[in-house]
Design an enzyme around this catalytic site. Structure first.
Site, PDB file in Angstrom:
ATOM      1  CG  ASP A 292      26.748  -8.465 131.032  1.00 25.49           C
ATOM      2  OD1 ASP A 292      26.704  -8.914 129.872  1.00 25.49           O
ATOM      3  OD2 ASP A 292      25.984  -8.170 131.672  1.00 25.49           O
TER       4      ASP A 292
ATOM      5  CG  HIS B 232      24.204 -13.267 130.470  1.00 23.56           C
ATOM      6  ND1 HIS B 232      25.113 -12.552 131.223  1.00 23.56           N
ATOM      7  CD2 HIS B 232      23.803 -12.085 129.636  1.00 23.56           C
ATOM      8  CE1 HIS B 232      25.627 -11.511 130.828  1.00 23.56           C
ATOM      9  NE2 HIS B 232      24.408 -11.160 129.893  1.00 23.56           N
TER      10      HIS B 232
ATOM     11  NE  ARG C  11      23.332  -4.742 131.695  1.00 25.34           N
ATOM     12  CZ  ARG C  11      24.225  -4.823 130.459  1.00 25.34           C
ATOM     13  NH1 ARG C  11      24.214  -5.898 129.650  1.00 25.34           N
ATOM     14  NH2 ARG C  11      24.958  -3.838 130.152  1.00 25.34           N
TER      15      ARG C  11
END
Length: 312
Positions: A140, A288, A303
């Protein structure tokens, strides 16, 4: 190499396989950093989900404030297992944010849909939903100068099948690189940019307003974890565009090899969600992959991400 043998065929034919691939063989699967004692946990049960990455934590209610000793032990579990899973927590958005704040301030992401507050990202997938961040290995927000330390994800609605999430251990990925590749990337830096990742599902009109807010940044190709000291591969398909100072063709070839490392099953864990489950992962040490295999069925996740530090 020539091999002779009895019988009509006395010479083994020459065979070549393409260079820069990943081949069969033994993997180094080291969960803990060098010198790190493998101690028991006092405040919860740990159920490993894979060899080096991923553990279910049992006996913790995330809706309640964390005592300092519990927070410290959860942090140790995060460092040792890289992603922690908690079944059937059913947190409110506020409780989810409160839990994440035990690790720092929360970041916002103006490029993704917000939930009940700006620091909650909501992924509401179903028929007609934008295909954001599925079917791609990534870390991320590496396009930020200080990418997120970690993230807390909760599934609020799960499809009847599919919709799993996978994580890959990028310390294991680095450990298993050939020495000649390690030598090439030692000290190298790479450019990260938000545009390649988001351009897959947003047009220029959506991206242009954020271009000055998120200019390209450089990070080390191999990152050192600030708490464990482990070296980790820190490039990803979504945001890493090229290796600084390297010819573009050479950079593309090397990055393709490095991107492949997240695909090795021995470095991965896969979680099959149930509604109310929570995952907390170390964004510094993992990539991920949200598996988009549930068609038009609905999948809702929220999230929150914790602000991180500058990679070194």
């Amino acid at each position: 190499m020539t091999v002779t043998a009895a019988g009509p065929n006395t010479v083994l034919r020459e065979a070549r396989i393409p260079a820069d691939g990943m081949y069969e063989g033994r993997r180094i699967l080291r969960r803990l950093p060098d010198g790190w004692a493998d101690r028991p946990y006092a405040h919860f049960e740990v159920v490993p989900q894979a060899r080096t990455i991923g553990a279910e934590i049992r006996g913790v209610d995330l809706s309640r404030p964390l005592a300092p000793a519990l927070r410290e032990e959860l942090n140790r579990a995060l460092l040792e297992w890289k992603v922690l899973f908690f079944r059937a927590q059913h947190l409110t958005s506020g409780q989810q944010r409160d839990f994440a704040r035990n690790w720092g301030e929360l970041e916002t992401n103006p490029l993704l849909a917000a939930g009940s507050s700006d620091d909650v990202v909501r992924f509401d997938k179903g028929a007609g939903a934008a295909p954001t961040y599925e079917n791609v290995w990534h870390t991320d927000v590496t396009f930020r100068e200080r990418p997120a330390l970690g993230a807390v994800l909760q599934l609020r609605e799960v499809p009847p099948f599919g919709g799993d999430t996978m994580w890959a251990d990028m310390a294991a990925a680095y450990d298993n690189l050939p020495q000649e590749v390690k030598d090439r990337i030692d000290g190298a830096r790479a450019v990260h940019d938000f545009i390649p990742g988001f351009a897959r599902f947003y047009g220029p009109e959506r991206l242009l307003p954020h271009q000055d807010l998120f200019p390209p940044v450089e990070h080390p190709v191999v990152r050192t974890h600030p708490e464990t000291g482990r070296r980790m591969l820190f490039v990803n398909t979504s945001f890493t565009t090229h290796i600084t100072g390297m010819d573009r063709a050479e950079s593309d070839r090397l990055l393709r090899l490095l991107f492949q490392q997240a695909h090795v099953p021995e470095y991965q864990v896969r979680w099959r969600w149930q509604a109310g489950d929570v995952a907390f992962w170390d964004n510094r040490a993992t990539q991920h992959y949200a598996v988009g295999d549930y068609g038009t069925e609905r999948r809702i996740a929220e999230r929150v991400a914790v602000e991180g530090d500058r990679p070194f």
